[in-house]
Motif scaffolding. Structure first.
Motif, PDB file in Angstrom:
ATOM      1  N   ILE A 331       1.065  -1.472   0.161  1.00 62.50           N
ATOM      2  CA  ILE A 331      -0.337  -0.220  -0.147  1.00 62.50           C
ATOM      3  C   ILE A 331       1.152   0.783   0.227  1.00 62.50           C
ATOM      4  O   ILE A 331       0.298   2.616  -0.280  1.00 62.50           O
ATOM      5  N   LYS A 332       1.438   0.879   0.641  1.00 58.98           N
ATOM      6  CA  LYS A 332       3.085   1.906   0.670  1.00 58.98           C
ATOM      7  C   LYS A 332       3.315   2.633  -0.474  1.00 58.98           C
ATOM      8  O   LYS A 332       3.280   3.826  -1.032  1.00 58.98           O
ATOM      9  N   ASN A 333       3.694   2.115  -1.458  1.00 61.60           N
ATOM     10  CA  ASN A 333       4.058   2.186  -2.535  1.00 61.60           C
ATOM     11  C   ASN A 333       3.617   3.147  -3.918  1.00 61.60           C
ATOM     12  O   ASN A 333       3.408   4.586  -4.169  1.00 61.60           O
ATOM     13  N   PRO A 334       1.892   2.394  -3.879  1.00 57.74           N
ATOM     14  CA  PRO A 334       1.141   3.696  -4.486  1.00 57.74           C
ATOM     15  C   PRO A 334       0.619   4.901  -4.258  1.00 57.74           C
ATOM     16  O   PRO A 334       0.691   6.180  -4.247  1.00 57.74           O
ATOM     17  N   LEU A 335       0.617   5.133  -2.100  1.00 57.67           N
ATOM     18  CA  LEU A 335       0.504   6.199  -1.607  1.00 57.67           C
ATOM     19  C   LEU A 335       1.886   7.039  -2.064  1.00 57.67           C
ATOM     20  O   LEU A 335       1.513   8.161  -1.994  1.00 57.67           O
ATOM     21  N   THR A 336       2.871   6.742  -1.718  1.00 53.95           N
ATOM     22  CA  THR A 336       4.209   7.302  -2.593  1.00 53.95           C
ATOM     23  C   THR A 336       3.777   7.468  -3.543  1.00 53.95           C
ATOM     24  O   THR A 336       4.070   8.816  -3.477  1.00 53.95           O
ATOM     25  N   VAL A 365      -4.947   5.500  -7.826  1.00 56.16           N
ATOM     26  CA  VAL A 365      -5.927   4.423  -6.772  1.00 56.16           C
ATOM     27  C   VAL A 365      -6.980   3.368  -7.291  1.00 56.16           C
ATOM     28  O   VAL A 365      -7.611   3.064  -6.409  1.00 56.16           O
ATOM     29  N   GLU A 366      -7.204   3.200  -8.374  1.00 56.20           N
ATOM     30  CA  GLU A 366      -7.739   2.196  -8.369  1.00 56.20           C
ATOM     31  C   GLU A 366      -6.368   1.242  -8.243  1.00 56.20           C
ATOM     32  O   GLU A 366      -7.163  -0.062  -8.010  1.00 56.20           O
ATOM     33  N   ARG A 367      -5.659   0.910  -8.106  1.00 57.67           N
ATOM     34  CA  ARG A 367      -4.529   0.092  -7.596  1.00 57.67           C
ATOM     35  C   ARG A 367      -5.528  -0.031  -6.115  1.00 57.67           C
ATOM     36  O   ARG A 367      -4.979  -1.148  -5.286  1.00 57.67           O
ATOM     37  N   PHE A 507       1.360  -1.649 -15.560  1.00 60.28           N
ATOM     38  CA  PHE A 507       2.392  -1.878 -14.216  1.00 60.28           C
ATOM     39  C   PHE A 507       1.283  -1.641 -13.099  1.00 60.28           C
ATOM     40  O   PHE A 507       0.469  -0.971 -13.191  1.00 60.28           O
ATOM     41  N   GLY A 508       0.719  -2.863 -11.981  1.00 59.02           N
ATOM     42  CA  GLY A 508      -0.030  -2.091 -11.231  1.00 59.02           C
ATOM     43  C   GLY A 508      -1.525  -2.868 -11.313  1.00 59.02           C
ATOM     44  O   GLY A 508      -2.860  -2.710 -10.406  1.00 59.02           O
TER      45      GLY A 508
END
Length: 555
Positions: A331-336, A365-367, A507-508
């Motif tokens: 979760i940290k990756n898409p949030l970053t 957001v979709e990820r 990706f994602g």
């Protein structure tokens, strides 16, 4: 204000809830009670000795009858006066002397009754100076008495009050005795032998036998020989005393064996209970259950089961910790990325750049939405699988429906073709949850479609398999014509958040939980799922292949 200890607030009540120390094991107490109670019932029944006492009474009556016949013969020969059979009569003085002499060496009492019913002689009466002196036989001075005798007499009184017990008539001696006071004497005066047993005092009995006194076949009277049951009571007392001694020895052995048995059961259970309390109250794995597998019994089996359960709980806790760490990382990756795009969008003024940044925000957001949905599904899967009831699922029909759905909804003309291979009219039924099995094969089909080339072919094969270890199984194989699985990654692809996607895919787009969830579902159905590559004769990779093996519903 005193700072709050969050750790003790969170786990304190659970740790503080300990079982009280027991001074005496309830299991040991129950074993002792059962063994002693059962032994006491047996001994109490033996101490009654009702049949044994009846046999002694019958034997004593037989002896009295023999004595009475001897007394009758002696009296008929020596205590009868008269010159002719017509004027024969019992001589009182002679009869008294004979009666006294005959009972001197015994503890019996003899009485002689005239044909008219009047008493002629009594061994307890002495004629002296014209007066009658009554002789009463007293108990021996060394007759034993005490607690044991009182207990035995109390037991006899209690048993005598029970329904169905034989009760003897109470003996009562009149001041002026007459033959009519004794039914057995009246029968003897009529020429018959008779006997009687009466209650004297308490549990003491008096036994009597009456036989006719005859001379030349003429009945002149009847002799009544009686005796108390003191000898019988003493014999009963001695036997009971021996039984009590045996009981004490047996009780000691029973107590020792009961304590030994209770110790082999209660002590290891208490050890297991104490160890479980220590494990529950600890924050690490420094405590463990005792190893009792060397016992080779049910408690040893229980210990192994509890140790396995504890290991399984620790493994589950480890898995939860790893899952939480993986979720945090994913979760940290898409949030970053989302944070960076938003911060950058606030600084740029170029509309084109803003549109690109908004597209990144939308993808992140979709990820995130996809990740949260898959994580939620994975986290509640265990609880759902443990509560669900299984039903028979026809895998052949289910896969045919899935294939029809994919073929009808495929918008791309170059999409891979899906082919199902079934053997004849076989039915492939497994016990399980249909919606979860649909999820497994949908993930496998989507994964195969993702890696298959355009106009490629995906093959789903169903067959039966039987082995001594697993019994009858249904094996489903999903094969594609893609690049295959990287070498050494056959097991890693089932790990959470593992992704190995084609370069052409954005990706994602996938969370990396599909195959992990599929494995979790299959194993919950007591099955296995494995992955590998299809190889040509020359060793070239022809595509990936997934094998799902489930127990068959057919026995």
């Amino acid at each position: 204000m005193k700072p709050v200890d969050t750790l003790s607030t969170t786990i304190g009540p659970s740790v503080a809830r300990t079982r009280p120390k027991r001074r005496f094991s309830p299991i040991r107490r129950r074993i002792l009670t059962v063994n002693i109670f059962a032994l006491a019932i047996v001994v109490a029944g033996i101490l009654y000795l009702g049949e044994y006492r009846e046999n002694l009474i019958r034997a004593e009556l037989t002896n009295l009858r023999t004595q009475a016949e001897m007394f009758s013969a002696a009296l008929g020969e020596g205590a009868v006066g008269g010159h002719t059979p017509v004027d024969q009569e019992l001589v009182r003085d002679t009869a008294n002397r004979i009666v006294r002499r005959m009972v001197e060496s015994t503890d019996t009492r003899a009485r002689l009754f005239h044909l008219s019913g009047q008493i002629v002689a009594d061994s307890r009466d002495l004629l002296h100076a014209g007066r009658n002196v009554e002789v009463e036989v007293l108990a021996a001075p060394n007759e034993p008495s005490g607690l044991a005798r009182a207990v035995f007499e109390g037991l006899d009184r209690f048993v005598n009050q029970l329904p169905g017990q034989h009760r003897y008539e109470q003996y009562g001696e009149k001041e002026h005795q007459h033959a009519r006071h004794y039914p057995e004497v009246m029968r003897a005066l009529n020429g018959l032998q008779a006997e009687s047993v009466r209650t004297l005092t308490g549990t003491r009995l008096t036994l009597s036998v009456a036989v006719p006194v005859q001379r030349y076949k003429q009945i002149l009277g009847a002799v009544l020989v009686s005796k108390s049951s003191r000898d019988i009571d003493e014999a009963m007392y001695e036997v009971r005393l021996d039984i009590i001694q045996i009981f004490i020895v047996t009780l000691g052995i029973s107590l020792f064996l009961s304590l030994y048995l209770a110790g082999t059961i209660a002590k290891p259970i208490l050890r297991l209970s104490a160890a479980a309390d220590r494990i529950r109250g600890s924050l690490n794995r420094q405590h463990s259950l005792p190893d009792l597998k060397a016992r080779d019994d049910e408690i040893g089996d229980l210990t192994l089961a509890l140790r396995d359960m504890t290991d399984a709980l620790w493994n589950r806790m480890d898995a939860i910790e790893r899952f939480a760490a993986d979720v945090s990382h994913e979760i940290k990756n898409p949030l970053t990325s989302l944070k960076s795009a938003v911060e950058t969008a606030a600084r740029v003024t170029d509309p084109e750049q803003q549109r690109k940044l908004l597209s990144i925000v939308q993808n992140d957001v979709e990820r995130l939405d996809r990740l949260i949905s898959d994580i939620s599904d994975a986290s509640r899967l265990d609880a759902e699988l443990s509560r669900a009831e299984l039903s028979d699922v026809d895998l052949g029909r289910m896969l045919e429906t899935l294939v029809d759905v994919h073929q009808s909804t495929a918008g791309d003309a170059a999409a891979p073709e899906i082919v199902i291979e079934l053997t004849g009219n076989d039915v492939y039924t497994v016990p399980g949850m249909e919606d979860r099995l649909v999820q497994v094969f949908r993930n496998l089909i989507i994964n195969a479609i993702t890696f298959s080339p355009s106009n490629g072919q995906i093959t789903i094969n169903l067959r039966h398999s039987t082995s001594p270890e697993f019994g009858k199984q249904v094996v489903a194989t999903v094969s594609d014509e893609g690049p295959g699985i990287p070498e050494g990654k056959e097991d890693a692809i089932f790990q959470r958040f593992y992704t190995e996607r084609p370069e052409s895919e954005d990706f994602g787009k996938h969370s990396g939980l599909g195959l992990s969830i599929s494995k979790q579902i299959v194993e919950a159905h007591n099955g296995t799922i494995t992955a590998g590559n299809r190889l040509s004769s020359s060793g070239e990779i022809l595509g990936a292949q997934f094998n799902v093996q489930l127990p068959s519903a057919e026995k």
